[in-house]
Design a protein around this motif. Structure first.
Motif, PDB file in Angstrom:
ATOM      1  N   TYR A  30       0.855  -1.130   0.047  1.00 24.97           N
ATOM      2  CA  TYR A  30       0.039   0.011  -0.075  1.00 24.97           C
ATOM      3  C   TYR A  30       0.866   1.241  -0.094  1.00 24.97           C
ATOM      4  O   TYR A  30       2.245   1.162   0.178  1.00 24.97           O
ATOM      5  CB  TYR A  30      -0.908  -0.091   1.246  1.00 24.97           C
ATOM      6  N   SER A  56      -1.179  -5.253 -10.810  1.00 27.78           N
ATOM      7  CA  SER A  56      -2.618  -5.621 -10.691  1.00 27.78           C
ATOM      8  C   SER A  56      -3.324  -4.968 -11.737  1.00 27.78           C
ATOM      9  O   SER A  56      -4.450  -5.412 -12.174  1.00 27.78           O
ATOM     10  CB  SER A  56      -3.287  -4.993  -9.348  1.00 27.78           C
ATOM     11  N   SER A  57      -2.927  -4.233 -12.608  1.00 26.80           N
ATOM     12  CA  SER A  57      -3.446  -3.760 -13.809  1.00 26.80           C
ATOM     13  C   SER A  57      -2.079  -3.350 -14.849  1.00 26.80           C
ATOM     14  O   SER A  57      -1.098  -3.457 -14.493  1.00 26.80           O
ATOM     15  CB  SER A  57      -3.963  -2.351 -13.775  1.00 26.80           C
ATOM     16  N   ASP A 110     -12.214   2.952  -7.018  1.00 25.62           N
ATOM     17  CA  ASP A 110     -11.440   1.869  -7.733  1.00 25.62           C
ATOM     18  C   ASP A 110     -10.009   2.063  -8.363  1.00 25.62           C
ATOM     19  O   ASP A 110      -9.675   1.500  -8.979  1.00 25.62           O
ATOM     20  CB  ASP A 110     -12.177   0.861  -8.617  1.00 25.62           C
ATOM     21  N   GLN A 150      -6.000   2.808  -9.024  1.00 25.94           N
ATOM     22  CA  GLN A 150      -5.008   2.062  -8.687  1.00 25.94           C
ATOM     23  C   GLN A 150      -3.569   2.605  -9.072  1.00 25.94           C
ATOM     24  O   GLN A 150      -3.721   3.526  -9.956  1.00 25.94           O
ATOM     25  CB  GLN A 150      -4.789   0.619  -9.440  1.00 25.94           C
ATOM     26  N   HIS A 180       2.811  -0.277  -4.189  1.00 29.09           N
ATOM     27  CA  HIS A 180       1.235  -0.483  -4.893  1.00 29.09           C
ATOM     28  C   HIS A 180       0.532   0.465  -4.115  1.00 29.09           C
ATOM     29  O   HIS A 180       0.652   0.483  -3.074  1.00 29.09           O
ATOM     30  CB  HIS A 180       0.856  -2.074  -4.913  1.00 29.09           C
ATOM     31  N   GLN A 202      -3.853   1.887  -3.767  1.00 28.96           N
ATOM     32  CA  GLN A 202      -5.214   1.969  -4.167  1.00 28.96           C
ATOM     33  C   GLN A 202      -6.182   2.689  -2.996  1.00 28.96           C
ATOM     34  O   GLN A 202      -5.545   2.907  -1.894  1.00 28.96           O
ATOM     35  CB  GLN A 202      -5.691   0.388  -4.249  1.00 28.96           C
TER      36      GLN A 202
END
Length: 335
Positions: free
Chosen positions: A207, A259-260, A308, A310, A330, A332
């Motif tokens: 995070y 994740s994307s 949502d 990211q 990462h 989000q």
């Protein structure tokens, strides 16, 4: 007993970092062991000199000299702030100065120790004050409120401020290296990623808050073999539940790294934070001398109204004569 010879050897002005500024006392505590287990302390006078202030290695020429107040070095706000690229505004009616640089903003009022740093209230060790028509504040706060770090050389009486590069300068330096890195992540080319990384390893943060106590660091060599390791490791705690993140590297990669398709992200920020949520983004505090590149998606499903989003942040630091990857963050929306 402390002799004159001993005092002569230790004489000099100490300069200690404190929360609100540098402490530059006019006396230095001299400690000598006069008997086993007994420490005696004597205050020794020292000559106060005018500090030299450098920003990213360049000496600032200040029209108004710094001075000491209550043991803190006070600097002319406009001269120092503009020296490290911050914009300064002045409200004559309220005697309030505001400085802004990148994502950071701070304000302080003459005659008051209360200040704001990125919207959070802070207390200065010494109140800001007007002198000869200039507002002065503690040196350390002037730098750290804008995301910089500061160090002191007692021999040369030099305060060295390291400030993150401006977005344009950061992009010019790191764009190619960042593109190579995000491409290596997309292709799961771990040998290429290792070649782009620090010899000290890379820290993985699930995070936006970089936790140096719990975030895993993979060594330079481990990066090439991690995908083959099916062992589940602790990577931190899940937001909301606090449950441990126990995943093997492949699963962590899918959930907390790529994740994307960040290589195709529509927004890219160089030393500028884009994604904003409830989690504190402390990347520039953990990596004060880094260039941080953020690949950002503002959202995917309209029904979530952007909650949502990211981001993937890559932190690069200088190692020798090149910039290397030191952190993968990462981020989000979090609860």
């Amino acid at each position: 007993m402390i002799t004159k010879k001993w005092i002569a050897r230790v004489l000099g002005l100490s300069f200690l970092i404190s929360g609100g500024g540098f402490y530059a006392g006019e006396h230095q505590a001299v400690m000598a062991q006069s008997a086993p287990g007994i420490i005696s302390v004597t205050a020794v006078s020292a000559v106060v000199k005018t500090p030299i202030v450098k920003v990213n290695g360049i000496t600032l020429t200040l029209a108004d000299a710094p001075y000491l107040k209550q043991g803190r070095v006070m600097v002319p706000l406009r001269g120092v702030a503009e020296g490290f690229g911050a914009a300064v505004t002045w409200n004559k009616a309220t005697l309030t100065a505001t400085i802004a640089r990148g994502v950071h903003k701070a304000s302080m009022t003459a005659g008051s120790a209360a200040a704001l740093n990125d919207g959070n209230p802070v207390t200065l060790d010494v109140p800001a004050e007007l002198r000869n028509g200039r507002i002065y504040i503690p040196l350390r706060f002037s730098a750290e409120s804008m995301g910089g770090s500061i160090s002191w050389n007692v021999k040369t009486w030099t305060a060295s401020i390291a400030m993150p590069l401006t977005p344009a300068a950061a992009q010019l330096i790191i764009q190619t290296k960042a593109e190579q890195t995000v491409t290596a992540l997309k292709n799961e080319d771990w040998s290429a990623l290792a070649a782009l990384s620090s010899k000290q390893g890379v820290r993985f943060s699930p995070y936006g808050y970089v936790n140096t106590a719990t975030d895993r660091v993979l060594s330079h060599n481990a990066l090439t073999t991690a995908p083959l390791d099916t062992t589940a490791y602790l990577w931190g705690s899940y937001d909301g539940t606090g449950f441990p993140i126990m995943l093997n590297f492949a699963d962590y990669y899918n959930r907390f790294i790529y994740s994307s398709d960040f290589a195709a992200a529509p927004e890219i920020g160089y030393n500028v934070s884009i994604g904003m949520g409830n989690t504190i983004n402390n990347a520039h505090k953990v990596y004060p001398n880094a260039i941080i590149v953020e690949y950002h998606y503002a959202g995917f499903d309209p029904q979530y109204a952007g909650m949502d989003w990211q981001s993937l942040r890559l932190a690069f630091e200088e190692e020798g004569n090149q910039w290397v990857l030191v952190g993968i963050i990462h981020d989000q929306w979090t609860i």
